[in-house]
Enzyme design. Structure first.
Site, PDB file in Angstrom:
ATOM      1  N   THR A 180       0.931  -1.219   0.048  1.00  0.00           N
ATOM      2  CA  THR A 180       0.069   0.066  -0.259  1.00  0.00           C
ATOM      3  C   THR A 180       0.964   1.124   0.043  1.00  0.00           C
ATOM      4  O   THR A 180       1.578   1.605   0.889  1.00  0.00           O
ATOM      5  CB  THR A 180      -0.918  -0.119   1.168  1.00  0.00           C
ATOM      6  OG1 THR A 180      -1.860  -1.095   1.207  1.00  0.00           O
ATOM      7  CG2 THR A 180      -1.663   1.480   1.275  1.00  0.00           C
ATOM      8  N   LYS A 255      -7.368   1.855  -2.455  1.00  0.00           N
ATOM      9  CA  LYS A 255      -6.899   1.517  -1.188  1.00  0.00           C
ATOM     10  C   LYS A 255      -6.606   2.263   0.096  1.00  0.00           C
ATOM     11  O   LYS A 255      -7.297   2.424   1.273  1.00  0.00           O
ATOM     12  CB  LYS A 255      -5.490   0.632  -1.426  1.00  0.00           C
ATOM     13  CG  LYS A 255      -4.914   0.347   0.109  1.00  0.00           C
ATOM     14  CD  LYS A 255      -5.709  -0.868   0.827  1.00  0.00           C
ATOM     15  CE  LYS A 255      -5.218  -1.141   2.204  1.00  0.00           C
ATOM     16  NZ  LYS A 255      -3.853  -1.679   2.169  1.00  0.00           N
ATOM     17  N   LYS A 323       0.139   5.344   8.627  1.00  0.00           N
ATOM     18  CA  LYS A 323       0.712   5.620   7.630  1.00  0.00           C
ATOM     19  C   LYS A 323      -0.465   5.912   6.433  1.00  0.00           C
ATOM     20  O   LYS A 323      -0.397   6.899   5.486  1.00  0.00           O
ATOM     21  CB  LYS A 323       1.412   4.389   6.982  1.00  0.00           C
ATOM     22  CG  LYS A 323       2.292   4.632   5.685  1.00  0.00           C
ATOM     23  CD  LYS A 323       1.624   3.524   4.660  1.00  0.00           C
ATOM     24  CE  LYS A 323       1.684   2.118   5.091  1.00  0.00           C
ATOM     25  NZ  LYS A 323       0.957   1.308   4.161  1.00  0.00           N
TER      26      LYS A 323
END
Lengths: 378, 293
Positions: A180, A255, A323
């Protein structure tokens, strides 16, 4: 998986002593129990390409949501469509990479692994995986290589650094980054890979540790469409559904948006649990009430009870959730979209990190809401 | 069984109708009396005032829109208090703050009546389908006695202890719901602005750990800009405000809820108060900043 060529070569066929076997090795897997979200069986594994914009899919909307659930295939039924014949590399054997690579191995794939800390490869090697001493070595010896790294920095280094994946890439080879990352990193990796003549697919996943183990991930892919078709059988081993979303950057964005919503929901749920506790209610009853109504989500019933006990067994590390929220803020800034809820949630994850909870499950964000004295604590 | 029913709004009308359909004799009252007519044609009787309903019925259920309406129905002239007496039960299913509930409870019980607070989780459709989740607290005996009505109105009831606990539980649930609706709105906006198909986002969300009926039901309508009110935005904002007040009382940190409340306020400022609370999507989109609708 059909094997081309005779008994020579690196291909493995545990089911047959002859190379002429056509028994589908995709059938090696245990039949999956249908997940609560799985649809009635549809045999064709092809997914319609999800359009970038409205108004319509190539097929009725209901089809796309149900398309290709692997769990619908019977164990000895040959999967329709193309199959994968070739060697598969896998870079990054963390919480996600390890079970994903394991699933490929168990399905009979020819797998070569690499991990920054070599010892993490040992288990897979003991089960038959080959070892590559660098990402470059892996990609040079494999037709298709997957990468599952923790963050944009590592994804970039593994792909484009010294002895990185790009150095072993070339025409006919594919690189599938399931990490990701932000769109810019993905586009950079895309460019480096394409410059070698190879093809690139970004393919971040939705789903954490257990779905990875159970082969129930959801792939949000974008990039090279023909590489997508080629690796579809491999995605189907590791996952329950796959989406093709168009240009590189779209998978990353999807995502990031999904995880932004998840992170905000977990922060809000944490506020609810804490508030209920402080006003004299039983937080377990809150969890039960929530599960009865319109906002009932599996995440709440699965994680709620351990959150009440202040236990946060790691399925998705808090540092990665933070993150992802940071990436969401970056994406939002790039398109001038205010996202104050996500920003507020991000602050809570930062507080949790500052309290040493980075490697706990992201549900540990509830601890950030508890006031702590600073002076004499650790 | 006979019950009185005060308040025939979005929720009250559906609930009273359910009781009628399940063999209850129901005497209704609504501030705007004309709204009673439809149910009269379905078999309900009418009370001219809350007091007259309470006079006639052993049990009276109330479903009002907010704390001030709930208080008014009880304390004003011709209100519930005028006729409440020993042996009569008052069940307030409105969503109010714990203080309002306690005030009502005290007044009712002082006059010899029994009180149960019983706010519900669920909006218009669950009310129509008898699928509400009932969060009761207060008089345990009354809770037991009114069970036949609760079984018709809802799919599950909880008894949460002393008066105030039902109110608090409801506020906590709606606080989470309001924040989730904001999170979804932000996600849909960000997806759209990033060149993704918002419906695809909904499809992906529906496959994993964050899948929930609210996203599934309201998401597609939000994408179309359609906000027929199942749960009016002004009430959602009221609930966020009450939840934040509860947090204030106990010094509980709630930054996400506070941010969500701001978005609902902004939506109210845009004139979206009577739309479904999912209309907060319009506020998140950033409409209204330069004079456009």
């Amino acid at each position: 998986m059909r094997y081309s060529g005779g008994t020579s070569g690196p291909y493995r066929d545990p089911f047959s002593s002859s190379s002429a076997s056509s028994s589908p090795s995709l059938a090696l897997r245990e039949p999956l129990l249908p997940s609560p979200m799985a649809a009635p069986s549809i045999l064709c594994p092809r997914i319609p390409i999800a359009p970038l914009r409205r108004p319509s899919l190539l097929l009725p909307r209901s089809f796309s949501a149900f398309a290709s659930p692997v769990s619908s295939r019977l164990p000895d039924e040959a999967p329709k469509g193309k199959e994968f014949s070739g060697s598969v590399g896998f870079l990054g054997l963390g919480i996600m990479g390890s079970p994903m690579a394991l699933n490929l191995l168990k399905a009979g794939c020819d797998v070569t692994v690499w991990n920054r800390t070599k010892s993490k490869c040992d288990h897979l090697i003991s089960l038959g995986a080959k070892f590559g001493s660098s990402p470059a070595e892996v990609t040079s010896s494999c037709n298709v290589t997957f990468a599952m790294l923790a963050d944009p920095g590592s994804a970039l280094v593994v792909a484009c650094g010294t002895n990185g994946a790009a150095e072993g890439m070339g025409p006919g080879k594919g690189y599938v980054d399931v990490s990701t990352v932000d769109g810019a990193t993905s586009k950079l990796i895309n460019k480096q890979i394409k410059d070698t003549g190879g093809s690139f697919l970004e393919a971040p996943v939705s789903g954490s540790k257990k779905p990875a183990e159970d082969g129930q991930l959801i792939f949000l892919t974008a990039g090279d469409a023909s590489l997508y078709e080629t690796v579809a059988p491999l995605l189907d081993i590791m996952g329950k559904l796959r989406f093709y979303l168009g240009d590189v950057g779209n998978g990353a964005a999807m995502k990031i948006v999904v995880n932004m919503i998840m992170g905000s929901m977990m922060a809000s749920f944490s506020e609810g649990l804490l508030l209920s506790e402080k006003v004299g209610l039983d937080p377990n009853v809150l969890i039960e009430v929530v599960s009865q109504g319109a906002i009932s989500a599996p995440m709440y019933s699965v994680k709620g009870p351990s959150m009440v006990k202040a236990a946060y067994p790691t399925a998705f590390p808090l540092k990665h959730q933070q993150k992802d929220l940071r990436l969401a803020l970056g994406l939002a800034e790039s398109v001038s979209q205010p996202i104050p809820i996500a920003a507020a949630a991000n602050e809570l994850y930062k507080v949790a990190k500052s309290r040493g909870l980075s490697d706990q499950d992201f549900s540990a964000v509830i601890e950030a809401l508890r006031t702590k004295m600073h002076s004499s604590e650790q | 069984m006979e019950v009185g029913f005060l308040g025939l709004g979005i929720m009250g009308k559906a609930m009273a109708r359910n009781l009628l359909r399940n063999g209850f004799r129901v005497t209704v009252w609504n501030r705007t009396l004309s709204k009673c007519q439809e149910l009269v044609s379905e078999g309900a009787s009418v009370g001219e005032t809350p007091a007259s309903v309470v006079k006639k019925c052993k049990y009276t259920i109330a479903m009002l829109s907010d704390p001030s309406a709930a208080l008014s129905v009880v304390f004003d002239k011709d209100g519930v208090l005028e006729e409440i007496s020993s042996g009569k039960g008052y069940i307030d299913m409105s969503t109010v703050d714990a203080d309002t509930s306690s005030k009502i409870s005290e007044a009712i019980t002082k006059k010899g009546g029994y009180f149960l607070e019983a706010p519900v989780s669920g909006s218009k459709k669950p009310a129509e389908d008898g699928q509400l989740v009932i969060l009761a607290a207060g008089g345990k005996e009354l809770y037991e006695e009114i069970t036949p009505a609760f079984n018709v109105l809802g799919k599950k009831s909880f008894f949460l202890g002393e008066v105030g606990n039902g109110a608090k539980m409801k506020l906590v649930v709606n606080m989470i719901m309001g924040s989730m609706m904001n999170a979804l709105s932000e996600g849909l906006c960000l997806a759209d602005k990033s060149g993704l198909n918002p419906q695809t986002l909904l499809d992906v969300l529906d496959l994993g750990g964050v899948a929930n009926p609210m996203f599934k039901l309201k998401g597609p309508a939000m994408i179309k800009g359609s906000y027929a009110p199942a749960f009016p935005l002004k009430h959602q904002q009221k609930d966020m405000r009450l939840a934040l007040a509860l947090g204030d009382e106990h010094a509980v940190s709630m930054p996400v809820a506070a941010t969500a409340n701001e978005a609902f306020k902004k939506a109210r400022g845009l004139g979206l108060g009577d739309h479904d609370f999912s209309a907060v999507f319009e506020a998140v989109k950033g409409k209204g900043s330069s004079g456009d609708a």
